[in-house]
Design an enzyme around this catalytic site. Structure first.
Site, mmCIF file in Angstrom:
data_model
loop_
_atom_site.group_PDB
_atom_site.id
_atom_site.type_symbol
_atom_site.label_atom_id
_atom_site.label_comp_id
_atom_site.label_asym_id
_atom_site.label_seq_id
_atom_site.Cartn_x
_atom_site.Cartn_y
_atom_site.Cartn_z
ATOM 1 N N CYS A 266 -17.959 32.394 80.419
ATOM 2 C CA CYS A 266 -18.443 31.181 79.759
ATOM 3 C C CYS A 266 -18.270 29.975 80.675
ATOM 4 C CB CYS A 266 -17.704 30.954 78.444
ATOM 5 S SG CYS A 266 -18.015 32.235 77.209
ATOM 6 N N LEU A 267 -17.184 29.953 81.405
ATOM 7 C CA LEU A 267 -16.933 28.858 82.341
ATOM 8 C C LEU A 267 -18.067 28.747 83.354
ATOM 9 C CD1 LEU A 267 -13.653 27.875 84.094
ATOM 10 C CD2 LEU A 267 -15.619 28.448 85.496
#
Length: 211
Positions: free
Chosen positions: A50-51
């Site tokens: 997600c980062l």
């Protein structure tokens, strides 16, 4: 999986984190008549995949803004979790420096209305309602036009990261059609030849889209 293309994007009001501040009644309605929107869901804060997506959208944010497109992220985490992650330096696994809104869908109703919430409710042998699976969102992405209509959607499973370049390409394709009435053939990119729309399916969809 619900197909929202051609329909009005589900409306909501929720807490978002924007510019280091909490916005208690954030809504996509603020962009109606003003901007196209890329509204995307990601499973969870403080996760490595997600980062990469959140930072990738930030790195290309100026490109989207130049096209009049707002970027908005959303997960089922709390606004406190969003805020903490936004305050965490990137070298420590954080997303410090991200300037677009992150919506906190703590009730999971936004993800449910966009049909990207993993798992489902069911009854166990004791007749009690339980949640089966993981109540996190899939990697859903929705391109919404200025009228609030979904024009493109894609939903990936958790392990499959999305392409920011493809999101930009779809923005170009939609805006080219809106401005010139020309359709984008396979693998079309801005600057390439498009197809003149006549009485094709796209005209039919334009006439029958929920406005």
């Amino acid at each position: 999986m619900a197909v929202l293309v051609g329909k009005r994007a589900p409306s909501f009001k929720a807490i978002a984190v924007l510019g280091g501040e909490f916005e208690p009644d954030f809504s996509l309605d603020r962009y109606l008549g003003k901007k196209h929107v890329i509204f995307y869901f990601y499973p969870a804060d403080f996760t490595s995949l997600c980062l990469t997506e959140i930072l990738a959208f930030q790195e290309r944010l100026a490109d989207f803004e130049a096209k009049g497109v707002a970027i908005v992220g959303c997960s089922t985490d709390t606004h406190f979790s969003h805020y903490t992650w936004l305050q965490t330096p990137r070298e420590q696994g954080g997303i410090q420096g991200v300037t677009y809104p992150l919506v906190a869908d703590t009730t999971k109703t936004i993800a449910a209305n966009y049909d990207v919430l993993g798992g489902h409710y069911d009854y166990n042998d004791a007749g009690e309602m339980t949640f089966i699976g993981s109540p996190l969102s899939y990697r859903g992405l929705f391109l919404i036009d200025k009228d609030g209509i979904v024009r493109h959607q894609v939903v990936n499973d958790g392990p499959l990261g999305r392409s920011v370049n493809e999101a930009l390409r779809l923005v170009d394709a939609l805006q080219h059609y809106e401005q010139h009435g020309e359709e984008s053939p396979a693998d079309w990119e801005a600057g390439k030849n498009a197809l003149r729309s006549t009485s094709s399916a796209s005209n039919y969809l334009d006439k029958h889209t929920a406005r």
